[in-house]
Structures are given as structure tokens and as C-alpha cells.
Motif scaffolding. Structure first.
Motif, PDB file in Angstrom:
ATOM      1  N   ARG A 166      12.230  90.865  85.528  1.00 30.80           N
ATOM      2  CA  ARG A 166      13.232  90.690  86.591  1.00 30.80           C
ATOM      3  C   ARG A 166      14.431  91.567  86.277  1.00 30.80           C
ATOM      4  N   VAL A 167      14.641  92.609  87.055  1.00 27.93           N
ATOM      5  CA  VAL A 167      15.692  93.580  86.752  1.00 27.93           C
ATOM      6  C   VAL A 167      17.067  92.982  87.043  1.00 27.93           C
ATOM      7  N   ALA A 168      18.045  93.389  86.226  1.00 28.00           N
ATOM      8  CA  ALA A 168      19.419  92.894  86.368  1.00 28.00           C
ATOM      9  C   ALA A 168      20.192  93.777  87.339  1.00 28.00           C
ATOM     10  N   VAL A 210      25.850  91.423  87.120  1.00 28.55           N
ATOM     11  CA  VAL A 210      25.647  90.929  85.764  1.00 28.55           C
ATOM     12  C   VAL A 210      25.841  92.047  84.745  1.00 28.55           C
ATOM     13  N   ARG A 211      25.483  93.270  85.116  1.00 33.49           N
ATOM     14  CA  ARG A 211      25.685  94.386  84.200  1.00 33.49           C
ATOM     15  C   ARG A 211      27.157  94.724  84.069  1.00 33.49           C
ATOM     16  N   ALA A 217      19.928  94.679  73.035  1.00 34.55           N
ATOM     17  CA  ALA A 217      21.084  94.296  73.848  1.00 34.55           C
ATOM     18  C   ALA A 217      22.366  94.345  73.037  1.00 34.55           C
ATOM     19  N   LYS A 266      25.556  92.156  76.738  1.00 33.64           N
ATOM     20  CA  LYS A 266      24.277  91.918  77.411  1.00 33.64           C
ATOM     21  C   LYS A 266      23.637  90.624  76.912  1.00 33.64           C
ATOM     22  N   VAL A 274      20.610  89.539  79.321  1.00 38.71           N
ATOM     23  CA  VAL A 274      19.811  90.700  79.726  1.00 38.71           C
ATOM     24  C   VAL A 274      19.604  91.609  78.519  1.00 38.71           C
ATOM     25  N   VAL A 303      17.168  97.571  82.697  1.00 41.19           N
ATOM     26  CA  VAL A 303      17.907  96.421  82.170  1.00 41.19           C
ATOM     27  C   VAL A 303      17.349  95.192  82.881  1.00 41.19           C
ATOM     28  N   VAL A 304      16.750  94.283  82.116  1.00 40.18           N
ATOM     29  CA  VAL A 304      16.062  93.125  82.699  1.00 40.18           C
ATOM     30  C   VAL A 304      16.576  91.837  82.059  1.00 40.18           C
ATOM     31  N   TYR A 305      16.299  90.745  82.731  1.00 40.13           N
ATOM     32  CA  TYR A 305      16.638  89.439  82.167  1.00 40.13           C
ATOM     33  C   TYR A 305      15.664  89.107  81.045  1.00 40.13           C
ATOM     34  N   ARG A 306      16.188  88.414  80.018  1.00 41.63           N
ATOM     35  CA  ARG A 306      15.337  88.012  78.909  1.00 41.63           C
ATOM     36  C   ARG A 306      14.274  87.023  79.378  1.00 41.63           C
TER      37      ARG A 306
END
Length: 233
Positions: free
Chosen positions: A27-29, A33-34, A88, A92, A97, A153-156
């Protein structure tokens, strides 16, 4: 090497199938959030700069030279060191993320260096104006540095418990569904608790041309289709 699966038409979820047959969901951020992660990291770097200035300010020219080297190292290698350690920066990590390669593998040293060197271009003309425009122009929210380095950049990953069906009613879809389309509907039903009511209805209405339904009715219809698929017709 992982195989890219066609992206879901409903959201920004990215899927890759590894040789073992396991599908990874990424799931991309997005920009918000960035931006929050960047602000946290900027605050940490500012505190480091002030600490260096206080420690070396009394050493005259020598202290100034050491401080300039320290500023250079912090500015350019702060993100690289943390991304090499666990993918991260502290900012992040706080926002949940991390940076990975586009194929789902951990970010490489070369890719991390490239994406962070290009921060100076993404920052133009001020406050990441170029980076923001670039992120909004592609579905993976990649800035120029990400595009050049092939990173996301994705969610963990989080352990998500499988949810019970949203309805006990099984509703046969009014159209034939491919296996991929069935998975999209099941994913939508399973992730309903992570989406706002407005977002759920917005996504459900993407099928209004087929279902003829809007709003809550469209959303409930998708739950019925998901239940029909789960029950094996």
C-alpha cells in the motif's frame, strides 16, 4: 525476482507474486503522510545542527570546519544510513512507512543514494514543489528521486485479521467476474474497516454502471457479492 500483478483499479494497492506463489500487497504512502515524516526528520536534523553548533562553536576556525563537514554528512547521509538499516528514517518509522524497491525487495544502497541525491531537485522551487507535482502525476506517488531509483514508499506490513463477512446475504453479481475482479471485491469487503464511509461508497460507485446503484446501496451490494464469492456461489 517478483512478478508484478496488474494493479487494482479500486485503489493504490500494489500486488506482486513471488515464485513461491505468495502474493504481496503493498500500500503506497501518499503526499500527506510523507510530508509528516519529512517534517519529523527535519526537526531531528535541526536539533543535530544546533547540537553541533553548540559543541564546536568555541573552537574557532577548526570548529567551524568540523561543523561544516558534520552538516554535510547529516544533510546527505542521514536518510541513507537509516534506510540502509531498516528501510526508514525516524520520521518514516513514526508514520509507519518505509522505502522499498518497486519489486517489493528492500531498498539497495545505490537506490537509496540516488533517491536522496535527487531531493535537491524535488525540493525546487521550494518545499518540494517539483516532488509534489511529480507524486501527484503517478498512481504510486513517486517523486523524481523514486522514479530514478526505482523505489516506493509504502506502509509497513501489518498482521491483519481476516474479518467476518459484512453481511449474511449472498448476492449474485449481475455480471460475470474474472478471478482478478473477484479478488478485488473480496479485498474491498475485507478492508472495509480501514476505509472511511465516504471512501467505501466512492469505491463502490465505480461499479455503478454495472450495478445501477449509488451510495450505501452500492456498498452493500459489493458486500453481498463478496459473500456470494466466499460461499462458493
Amino acid at each position: 525476482m517478483k512478478e508484478r500483478i496488474p494493479d487494482s483499479p479500486l485503489d493504490t494497492l500494489r500486488q506482486y507474486e513471488i515464485p513461491e506463489g505468495v502474493t504481496l500487497h503493498l500500500r503506497v504512502a501518499g503526499p500527506v503522510v510523507r510530508a509528516c515524516a519529512w517534517a519529523i526528520d527535519a526537526l531531528i536534523r535541526t536539533l543535530l545542527y544546533l547540537s553541533l553548533a553548540m559543541l564546536l562553536g568555541y573552537l574557532g576556525g577548526l570548529g567551524l570546519g568540523v561543523m561544516l563537514i558534520g552538516l554535510f554528512l547529516i544533510e546527505w547521509f542521514y536518510p541513507v544510513v537509516f534506510e540502509m538499516h531498516n528501510g526508514a528514517t525516524p520520521g518514516k518509522r513514526v508514520m509507519g512507512v518505509l522505502v522499498i524497491q518497486e519489486n517489493g525487495t528492500p531498498v539497495t544502497p545505490a537506490a537509496s543514494v540516488i533517491r536522496n541525491l535527487l531531493r535537491s531537485v524535488d525540493f525546487l522551487p521550494f518545499l518540494y514543489g517539483v516532488g509534489l507535482v511529480t507524486m501527484l502525476s503517478n498512481r504510486s506517488f513517486q517523486r523524481l528521486g523514486d522514479l530514478a531509483a526505482g523505489t516506493l514508499v509504502v506502509y509497513r506490513d501489518q498482521n491483519i485479521e481476516r474479518m467476518d463477512p459484512a453481511t449474511s446475504t449472498a448476492l449474485k453479481p449481475p455480471m460475470d467476474l474474472s478471478e482478478e475482479e473477484q479478488l478485488v471485491i473480496l479485498n474491498f469487503a475485507e478492508r472495509r474497516e480501514t476505509l472511511s464511509e465516504e471512501r467505501r461508497q466512492e469505491l463502490a460507485e465505480l461499479l455503478s454502471a454495472q450495478t445501477g446503484l449509488q451510495g450505501v446501496a452500492a456498498e452493500q451490494a459489493l458486500y453481498g457479492y463478496a459473500n456470494w464469492i466466499l460461499k462458493g456461489r
